[in-house]
Design a protein around this motif. Structure first.
Motif, mmCIF file in Angstrom:
data_model
loop_
_atom_site.group_PDB
_atom_site.id
_atom_site.type_symbol
_atom_site.label_atom_id
_atom_site.label_comp_id
_atom_site.label_asym_id
_atom_site.label_seq_id
_atom_site.Cartn_x
_atom_site.Cartn_y
_atom_site.Cartn_z
ATOM 1 N N LEU A 74 0.804 -1.209 -0.068
ATOM 2 C CA LEU A 74 -0.159 -0.099 0.022
ATOM 3 C C LEU A 74 0.896 1.298 0.111
ATOM 4 O O LEU A 74 0.605 2.209 -0.815
ATOM 5 C CB LEU A 74 -0.869 -0.037 1.186
ATOM 6 N N ASP A 75 1.962 1.212 0.774
ATOM 7 C CA ASP A 75 2.702 2.420 0.850
ATOM 8 C C ASP A 75 3.513 2.631 -0.540
ATOM 9 O O ASP A 75 3.581 3.893 -0.969
ATOM 10 C CB ASP A 75 3.983 1.935 1.943
ATOM 11 N N ARG A 76 3.874 1.317 -1.290
ATOM 12 C CA ARG A 76 4.414 1.689 -2.603
ATOM 13 C C ARG A 76 3.309 2.316 -3.344
ATOM 14 O O ARG A 76 3.875 3.133 -4.477
ATOM 15 C CB ARG A 76 4.806 0.240 -3.006
ATOM 16 N N ILE A 77 2.325 1.772 -3.546
ATOM 17 C CA ILE A 77 1.052 2.341 -4.250
ATOM 18 C C ILE A 77 0.810 3.837 -4.145
ATOM 19 O O ILE A 77 0.581 4.569 -4.966
ATOM 20 C CB ILE A 77 -0.245 1.611 -4.061
ATOM 21 N N PHE A 78 1.147 4.267 -2.716
ATOM 22 C CA PHE A 78 0.832 5.538 -2.606
ATOM 23 C C PHE A 78 2.109 6.687 -2.522
ATOM 24 O O PHE A 78 1.874 7.821 -2.284
ATOM 25 C CB PHE A 78 0.030 5.714 -1.236
ATOM 26 N N ALA A 79 3.185 5.838 -2.994
ATOM 27 C CA ALA A 79 4.376 6.799 -3.113
ATOM 28 C C ALA A 79 4.294 7.777 -4.028
ATOM 29 O O ALA A 79 3.320 7.894 -5.126
ATOM 30 C CB ALA A 79 5.460 5.511 -3.195
ATOM 31 N N GLU A 80 5.175 8.480 -4.406
ATOM 32 C CA GLU A 80 5.362 9.688 -5.175
ATOM 33 C C GLU A 80 5.119 9.082 -6.909
ATOM 34 O O GLU A 80 4.316 9.788 -7.576
ATOM 35 C CB GLU A 80 6.692 10.488 -5.401
ATOM 36 N N ASP A 81 5.857 7.980 -6.839
ATOM 37 C CA ASP A 81 5.781 7.496 -8.275
ATOM 38 C C ASP A 81 4.750 6.177 -8.261
ATOM 39 O O ASP A 81 4.892 5.222 -8.861
ATOM 40 C CB ASP A 81 7.099 7.068 -8.673
ATOM 41 N N GLY A 82 3.775 6.209 -7.384
ATOM 42 C CA GLY A 82 3.102 4.950 -7.084
ATOM 43 C C GLY A 82 1.963 4.825 -8.107
ATOM 44 O O GLY A 82 1.655 5.745 -9.057
ATOM 45 N N ALA A 83 1.152 3.554 -7.932
ATOM 46 C CA ALA A 83 0.261 3.351 -9.110
ATOM 47 C C ALA A 83 -0.952 4.208 -8.844
ATOM 48 O O ALA A 83 -1.646 4.443 -9.798
ATOM 49 C CB ALA A 83 -0.313 1.857 -8.877
ATOM 50 N N ILE A 84 -1.318 4.586 -7.590
ATOM 51 C CA ILE A 84 -2.337 5.458 -7.578
ATOM 52 C C ILE A 84 -2.288 6.808 -8.316
ATOM 53 O O ILE A 84 -3.234 7.060 -9.028
ATOM 54 C CB ILE A 84 -2.542 5.845 -6.133
ATOM 55 N N LYS A 85 -1.292 6.980 -8.714
ATOM 56 C CA LYS A 85 -0.930 8.173 -9.528
ATOM 57 C C LYS A 85 -1.462 8.043 -11.100
ATOM 58 O O LYS A 85 -2.072 8.831 -11.547
ATOM 59 C CB LYS A 85 0.443 8.693 -9.627
ATOM 60 N N ALA A 86 -1.237 6.875 -11.506
ATOM 61 C CA ALA A 86 -1.643 6.483 -12.816
ATOM 62 C C ALA A 86 -3.169 6.408 -12.840
ATOM 63 O O ALA A 86 -3.486 6.713 -13.608
ATOM 64 C CB ALA A 86 -0.972 5.068 -13.151
ATOM 65 N N MET A 87 -3.695 5.774 -11.834
ATOM 66 C CA MET A 87 -5.090 5.524 -11.733
ATOM 67 C C MET A 87 -5.752 7.106 -11.823
ATOM 68 O O MET A 87 -6.708 7.441 -12.306
ATOM 69 C CB MET A 87 -5.482 5.088 -10.453
ATOM 70 N N ILE A 88 -5.253 8.127 -10.863
ATOM 71 C CA ILE A 88 -5.906 9.307 -10.822
ATOM 72 C C ILE A 88 -5.828 9.954 -12.349
ATOM 73 O O ILE A 88 -6.382 10.627 -12.883
ATOM 74 C CB ILE A 88 -5.288 10.137 -9.859
ATOM 75 N N GLU A 89 -4.853 9.742 -12.757
ATOM 76 C CA GLU A 89 -4.285 10.304 -14.335
ATOM 77 C C GLU A 89 -5.161 9.900 -15.466
ATOM 78 O O GLU A 89 -5.686 10.595 -16.231
ATOM 79 C CB GLU A 89 -2.944 10.159 -14.679
ATOM 80 N N ALA A 90 -5.527 8.726 -15.291
ATOM 81 C CA ALA A 90 -6.064 7.734 -16.223
ATOM 82 C C ALA A 90 -7.776 8.200 -15.974
ATOM 83 O O ALA A 90 -8.313 8.278 -17.102
ATOM 84 C CB ALA A 90 -6.205 6.242 -16.167
#
Length: 286
Positions: free
Chosen positions: A119-135
């Motif tokens: 979860l911490d990796r996902i919410f890191a600065e270059d994490g997956a959540i950033k791609a999801m928000i962008e998409a």
């Protein structure tokens, strides 16, 4: 079939939805059969389809793409990313869209998030959540989701960190006994308006001797819908029958059923909650 609200999205789905992991060669389902099964499901009112790029190396997504054809606007597609970085997740999404023959999916899901470290990796600065928000901002996806099999505390932390639209979680009757999403996750998810999709209803087939009660148990929970893996027309028709005839379990029925299956609550059976899936000797530590 009974329909339920899908969280705060404004959509409704039947209690039975389609798990597409098994419409593949690996599960002895041909492409022709897959297309027939998917279209039969749509004919019968099933519109929610769950898949992932890792299901038989993309074959599940490919077969859904071929099956939908000009019925794309009739269905809701949920696919996933197992990547934990922004760039890796974008690559997976682009590959998924090609296989699914579409320019968008209704739901993009973080696949099998099992630990706080993930979860911490996902919410890191270059994490997956950033791609999801962008998409989502670009209209490539409509809703952001997370899934989990092992530890409800991880998904609880996730929905406290971010307004996920939905969560796919393991809520089979056997999951009732250990690290229970039904007990620990559903109440808070419902309170926040997070749509909950149930999975693992048949416990990788181990609850098959109690097929109808296994489905009834999960349908009776306060979830939005449940996906069931289907690899044959016979399985689809059986699932449709149970869903159409569904009556919620009362307390006595639930107790009697749980007593019958209690012996299955071992890490060798519930491998998704074991420390090591392959060994299945001890429970995961949380």
């Amino acid at each position: 079939m009974e329909k339920r609200n899908f969280g705060r999205t404004g959509r409704q789905f039947p209690i039975l939805s389609f798990g597409a992991q098994r419409i593949v060669d690996e599960h002895y389902c041909t492409e022709e059969e897959a297309i027939q099964i998917v279209n039969r499901a749509i004919d019968e009112g099933i519109t929610y389809f769950d898949t992932a790029p890792t299901y038989s190396k993309g074959q599940s997504e490919e077969r859904l793409g071929k099956s939908f054809g000009n019925r794309r606007d009739q269905v809701w597609i949920a696919t996933k990313t197992g990547e934990r970085t922004r760039d890796g997740s974008w690559r997976r999404l682009e590959e998924s869209l090609k296989r699914l023959q579409t320019d968008h999916v209704e739901e993009w899901r973080l696949h099998a998030v099992g630990t706080m470290e993930e979860l911490d990796r996902i919410f890191a600065e270059d994490g997956a959540i950033k791609a999801m928000i962008e998409a989502k901002e670009q209209g490539v996806i409509k809703h952001i989701s997370i899934s989990g099999h092992r530890n409800p505390l991880v998904q609880l932390e996730a929905i406290n960190r971010f307004p996920f639209d939905s969560a796919l979680v393991a809520v089979s009757a056997a999951d009732h006994f250990i690290y229970s999403f039904a007990h620990e996750f559903l109440p808070q998810a419902n309170e926040k308006g997070v749509a909950v999709i149930g999975m693992k209803l048949l416990g990788l087939g181990l609850l098959a001797p109690w097929y109808e009660n296994a489905l009834r148990y999960t349908f009776s929970l306060p979830i939005s819908t449940a996906i069931v893996g289907i690899s044959s027309m016979e399985q689809l028709e059986q699932n449709l029958r149970v869903a159409r005839e569904f009556q919620p379990m009362d307390d006595i029925e639930r107790l009697d059923f749980l007593k019958e299956i209690m012996h299955l609550a071992t890490p060798g059976v519930l491998r998704w909650k074991a420390k090591d899936w392959n060994e299945g000797k001890e429970w995961a530590v949380r």
